[in-house]
Every structure is written in structure tokens, then in C-alpha cells.
Write an enzyme that holds these catalytic residues in place. Structure first.
Site, PDB file in Angstrom:
ATOM      1  N   ASN A 159       6.981  11.771   6.755  1.00 46.17           N
ATOM      2  CA  ASN A 159       5.668  11.645   6.093  1.00 46.17           C
ATOM      3  C   ASN A 159       4.848  10.445   6.586  1.00 46.17           C
ATOM      4  O   ASN A 159       3.617  10.464   6.500  1.00 46.17           O
ATOM      5  CB  ASN A 159       5.812  11.661   4.567  1.00 46.17           C
ATOM      6  CG  ASN A 159       6.682  10.554   4.041  1.00 46.17           C
ATOM      7  OD1 ASN A 159       7.397   9.901   4.799  1.00 46.17           O
ATOM      8  ND2 ASN A 159       6.646  10.334   2.744  1.00 46.17           N
ATOM      9  N   PRO A 183      14.387   9.215  14.195  1.00 47.76           N
ATOM     10  CA  PRO A 183      13.250   9.740  13.434  1.00 47.76           C
ATOM     11  C   PRO A 183      13.568  11.126  12.898  1.00 47.76           C
ATOM     12  O   PRO A 183      14.539  11.761  13.317  1.00 47.76           O
ATOM     13  CB  PRO A 183      12.147   9.824  14.494  1.00 47.76           C
ATOM     14  CG  PRO A 183      12.869  10.003  15.788  1.00 47.76           C
ATOM     15  CD  PRO A 183      14.192   9.302  15.651  1.00 47.76           C
ATOM     16  N   GLU A 257      15.306   3.648   0.579  1.00 46.05           N
ATOM     17  CA  GLU A 257      14.026   3.886  -0.099  1.00 46.05           C
ATOM     18  C   GLU A 257      13.948   5.394  -0.293  1.00 46.05           C
ATOM     19  O   GLU A 257      13.775   6.140   0.665  1.00 46.05           O
ATOM     20  CB  GLU A 257      12.906   3.320   0.778  1.00 46.05           C
ATOM     21  CG  GLU A 257      11.669   3.005   0.008  1.00 46.05           C
ATOM     22  CD  GLU A 257      10.705   4.159   0.067  1.00 46.05           C
ATOM     23  OE1 GLU A 257      10.747   4.987  -0.867  1.00 46.05           O
ATOM     24  OE2 GLU A 257       9.946   4.258   1.041  1.00 46.05           O
ATOM     25  N   CYS A 291       6.367   9.237  -1.358  1.00 47.44           N
ATOM     26  CA  CYS A 291       7.314   9.003  -2.454  1.00 47.44           C
ATOM     27  C   CYS A 291       6.664   8.226  -3.602  1.00 47.44           C
ATOM     28  O   CYS A 291       7.226   8.156  -4.690  1.00 47.44           O
ATOM     29  CB  CYS A 291       8.529   8.258  -1.925  1.00 47.44           C
ATOM     30  SG  CYS A 291       8.062   6.867  -0.912  1.00 47.44           S
ATOM     31  N   GLU A 467      11.474  -3.540   1.169  1.00 48.00           N
ATOM     32  CA  GLU A 467      10.861  -3.662   2.486  1.00 48.00           C
ATOM     33  C   GLU A 467       9.535  -4.383   2.313  1.00 48.00           C
ATOM     34  O   GLU A 467       8.840  -4.153   1.319  1.00 48.00           O
ATOM     35  CB  GLU A 467      10.636  -2.273   3.098  1.00 48.00           C
ATOM     36  CG  GLU A 467      11.948  -1.561   3.394  1.00 48.00           C
ATOM     37  CD  GLU A 467      11.789  -0.191   4.043  1.00 48.00           C
ATOM     38  OE1 GLU A 467      12.625   0.168   4.870  1.00 48.00           O
ATOM     39  OE2 GLU A 467      10.829   0.524   3.704  1.00 48.00           O
TER      40      GLU A 467
END
Ligand code: ADP
Length: 489
Positions: A159, A183, A257, A291, A467
Site C-alpha cells: 500500500n 517487498p 506494524e 492501516c 517507526e
């Protein structure tokens, strides 16, 4: 679409993995499709288990070199990477729009956001330091030092094809760690372009590796190899749990995350226009596929109708279309299964008593890609699946509730705890409710919480670790304590 012709710098179009400073192919390959028109953009090599092992070995070697560089040197190389990313913003945005679908101007925004982490971390490299400590023995000295964790495996989602990489890679590199990045199979092209720019920036061989291929083959090497000391992951809670289990064997550090179920709370004293604008901004970013996207818009009864009216006006104006078309406000969803999943949630909500105010159907036939209409739903119950799971699509679902206490209870009634939003002008409410919400990040009258200087992350099943800012860099360091026995006693 021939992407290589669309890029100002065609050398950024890579289809092989980047291991130990070389471009490496594999025996197999997988297709990368443009979700706006389902055309294949590229066949990307799958380097398989052997490639993952080679990348980890290279990273272990790279770590031995990179960890010894001075913070000044790390800052310099990171700033070079930053400069190259900024110079190539248009090309990187083109890759994002082509493989993931978000509007091109939004993709440029992602590059700016992602570059922020490189800039911040570059300067943070010089601020990693220990402390001198008081110790009980006379004449003894104690101090701490902070050292890089080691080889870090980064597994990233589709995303934010660029920012989810820079948000991990830049602080890890600033701390002196080396990287193996995998990725998402949907968006490898942006990741490989970032690797090309990292190569040009001059990171030592083996410091920065990007591998593409089947997660089931690459994943176990990335989590299981004794050379890997940490796993940084952004993605689903389900995969996060799996990675954490795999990391447990080697007691490896994890920074996760994961999914969210963000409440967007509108109290009766809120500025309703600002709240409606906030929902539209936060909800339709990346087509609702983030998210931190507002998942349950919880509005106090007395202002619900007035709020829905405002939101209806905003959402009716949102236009879905190809991300390269400047008129498009949102692009397609990532693939057709995502459209089917979102549509099933909406249909189930309607059969459970919710009312569609705007949208509510796929636009795949009209637009020829994986599109779903910008949608507003009113009146759903909190027991519906759409309220309990992450929608990950352009559907704003409004719920009504009575008072502060009930709203807090409903907002916290989820295993997730990433972002929450609160619209109110009452300072008492700001304090009570922001402290009462079990979430890692709270936006008060603010629809966007993330920035390079601030801590991003969740509680409960939304993750572990942060992060961004100094916290993002600290995650990639080990704290070591040194005691020197008394020298003058
Ligand atoms: P989504 O459902 O949004 O694609 P995922 O959590 O499945 O989210 O994917 C996020 C990242 O995790 C992707 O790079 C994906 O390839 C990777 N991934 C998925 N399954 C595994 C696995 N078993 N091991 C390692 N990585 C995985």
C-alpha cells in the site's frame, strides 16, 4: 503500458533482485500487474531460497563494514540517497501509480513522506550515543553504548511501496545495520528502483539488499537464519503473528506494524465541517487501503444526521479513476479479490440493516480495472463484520453512539490499537478521551498522524515497536552496559 518509456531515467526499471551490489535473476518469475487496467507491467525474477540465503550472507558481510563507519559517513551516504530519491520523485511516483494504482500526485506525496524518514534518520545517525552512569563501587565507572542490532530483514506491504521501505531502511542504516528487504509481490518495481538509487548513493556492497520472490520460500530464510538479528514488518496481523513465532526460535527482535480498526470519533461539540473534511482526507488516501484509515466513524447521536449530510456532499464528489488521470481522486484497489472482499462487507452490512448513502458497488465494468465506488454507509451495528474487520477500501461507515463513556467502550472493543481520531473542541474531552483510547496514535482534530519526526506504531494486536523520530532509530540499536572496576581505590 510500457513503463520503461514512461520513465525519465529508464535505468530505474529493474526486474531482478539486488544482492551484494549486483543485479541477480532467478529460475522463476512472477507478473506485476497494473490494477487500473489489469495489464502486465513486468515479469520479475523470483530468486527463491538460494537468493534469500545469498542476500543474508551478503548482509552479514556488509554489516561488518557498515557498522564500523563513522556516523558522519552514514549521514553523508543517507543524504546522498535522499538527494537521489528527491531528484527522481516523478519516476518513483510513476512506478507506484503503475503497480499499485494510487493517483500520481498522491504517489509523489508518498515519496516526499518516505524521503522524510531518510532525511530525519540521516541526521539522527549523529545523535546515537550512550550515557555515563553512577555506580555503587568507589572509583568504578559505568557507561552505556548503543550499537547496531545487526542484519535486519524487512518485509513490506504494497500500500506504500516506497515509504514502508524508507521508514525501516533509513533508521536501520543510520544505526549501522545492514538490510535484506522483501517487498510485496504486487509492488517490487518501486523497491528495486530504490535499490538502484541506494547503489548510486554508495552504500557499501552487501549493506542494502532487495530480494523478490515467493514469500513462503524467502520468509523462513529471512526469519530463521542465525545471521539475522531483527525482523521489521508492516502487513497483516496474521502474517505478523507468523513472523513473530518464527522469530521466537532465535529470540530475534521484532518491530511489527500490523492491522488496525481505527475509530474516527465526532463529538457533539466538534467542528462538523472540519470533521467531514478529515474523514474524506484520511479515508480515501491510498483508496482506503491504509492501516490508519478510519474504519468506524463513531458520531454522537445528536449531530449524526448533520454530520452525515456533510460527509455525503464530500464523498459524492470523490472520483475514482486511473491514477495517471489528473481528475482521479482515488485509484483502483490492489486487485479484484480486494474488490470482492469490500463488496461482500458492504452487502453484508446492508443485509444487517445499514443504509447506503453514496456508492456501494464495484466499478470494475465501467472503468476496466479493480475499482470500487467511493461509498458512505449509515446506521450499521457494531456487531457487523464491517465494523470488526479492516475494510481496506473506499468505504466510510458511520455509527451512532450516546456519550463519551459509551463511545470509549465501543472504540476500544477491538483487538486492534493503531490509530484513533477524535474531533472535539472541549479540552477536558481531549485529555480524558485521548488517555482513555487504547491506541498508539491519536489525531485530535487531525486526520493524518504520521510524520518522519514522530513515533508511528500500535498497541494490542496492531503491533510492537515504533517507526519514526528518534524512537525509530533506537529500535535498531542494542543497549550495552560497560562497568570499569575502581581505578583509584
Ligand atoms: P496483505 O494481505 O495486505 O498483502 P500481508 O501481510 O499478506 O498483507 O503481506 C505483507 C508482506 O508480507 C508482503 O511482502 C508479503 O509478501 C509478506 N508475506 C506474506 N506471507 C508471508 C510469509 N509467510 N512469510 C514472510 N512474508 C510473508
Amino acid at each position: 503500458m510500457d513503463l520503461s518509456n514512461r520513465l525519465n531515467d529508464p535505468a530505474l526499471f529493474k526486474t531482478q533482485s539486488y544482492i551484494n551490489g549486483e543485479w541477480v535473476g532467478g529460475d522463476a518469475s512472477f507478473a506485476v500487474d497494473n490494477p487500473a487496467n489489469r495489464q502486465t507491467l513486468a515479469e520479475v525474477s523470483d530468486v527463491g531460497e538460494a537468493g534469500a540465503k545469498a542476500a543474508v550472507t551478503a548482509a552479514a558481510e556488509g554489516f561488518r563494514v557498515w557498522r564500523k563507519t563513522s556516523p558522519f559517513e552514514r549521514t553523508r551516504v543517507l543524504l546522498k540517497w535522499l538527494e537521489l530519491i528527491q531528484e527522481h520523485t516523478d519516476d518513483l511516483a510513476t512506478l507506484i501509480t503503475a503497480e499499485m494504482g494510487k493517483p500520481w500526485r498522491e504517489a509523489k506525496g508518498e515519496i516526499a513522506y518516505g524521503a522524510g524518514f531518510v532525511e530525519w534518520s540521516a541526521h539522527e545517525a549523529a545523535r546515537i550515543h550512550g550515557e555515563t552512569l553512577p555506580v555503587p563501587a568507589p572509583g568504578a565507572r559505568g557507561w552505556t553504548i548503543r550499537q547496531p542490532v545487526g542484519v535486519v530483514s524487512c518485509i513490506t506491504p504494497w500500500n506504500f511501496p516506497a515509504a514502508m521501505i524508507t521508514r525501516k531502511a533509513a533508521p536501520a542504516l543510520a544505526a549501522g545495520c545492514s538490510l535484506v528487504i522483501k517487498p510485496a509481490p504486487e509492488t517490487p518495481l518501486t523497491a528495486l528502483a530504490l535499490a538502484e538509487l541506494a547503489d548510486r548513493a554508495g552504500f557499501p556492497k552487501g549493506t542494502f539488499n532487495v530480494i523478490c520472490g515467493d514469500a513462503a520460500k524467502l520468509g523462513p530464510v529471512m526469519t530463521g537464519s542465525p545471521d539475522v538479528r531483527m525482523i521489521g514488518f508492516t502487513g497483516s496481523t496474521e502474517v505478523g503473528k507468523l513472523l513473530m513465532r518464527q522469530a521466537a526460535d532465535g529470540i530475534k527482535r521484532v518491530a511489527l506494524e500490523l492491522g488496525g480498526n481505527a475509530p474516527f470519533i465526532v463529538m457533539d461539540d466538534a467542528d462538523l465541517d472540519a470533521a467531514a473534511t478529515g474523514v474524506a482526507q484520511a479515508k480515501f488516501r491510498s483508496g482506503g487501503q491504509t492501516c490508519v484509515s478510519p474504519n468506524r466513524i463513531i458520531v454522537q447521536d445528536s449531530v449524526a444526521d448533520a454530520f452525515i449530510e456533510r460527509l455525503e456532499a464530500k464523498i459524492s464528489a470523490v472520483k475514482a479513476g486511473d491514477g495517471f488521470d489528473t481528475e482521479s481522486d482515488i485509484g483502483p484497489l490492489i486487485h479484484d479479490e480486494a474488490v470482492e472482499r469490500v463488496d461482500a462487507l458492504v452487502k453484508q452490512a446492508v443485509s444487517g440493516g445499514a443504509r447506503i448513502v453514496v456508492g456501494g458497488q464495484p466499478l470494475a465494468d465501467e472503468l476496466g480495472g479493480s475499482f470500487y465506488a467511493p461509498t458512505l454507509i449509515d446506521g450499521g451495528s457494531f456487531d457487523l463484520e464491517i465494523a470488526r474487520s479492516e475494510i481496506f477500501g473506499p468505504v466510510a461507515s458511520v455509527y451512532r453512539a450516546k456519550d463519551e463513556e459509551q463511545i470509549l467502550g465501543l472504540a476500544n472493543d477491538t483487538p486492534y490499537g493503531l490509530a484513533a481520531y477524535l474531533y472535539t473542541r472541549d479540552m477536558g474531552r481531549v485529555h480524558r478521551m485521548s488517555e482513555g483510547l487504547d491506541y498508539g496514535m491519536i489525531g485530535v482534530n487531525a486526520p493524518m498522524v504520521g510524520s518522519a519526526s514522530t513515533p508511528f506504531g500500535g498497541v494490542k494486536e496492531s503491533g510492537i515497536g515504533r517507526e519514526g523520530g528518534k524512537w525509530g532509530v533506537e529500535e535498531f540499536t542494542e543497549l550495552k552496559y560497560v562497568l570499569l572496576a575502581g581505578v583509584n581505590s
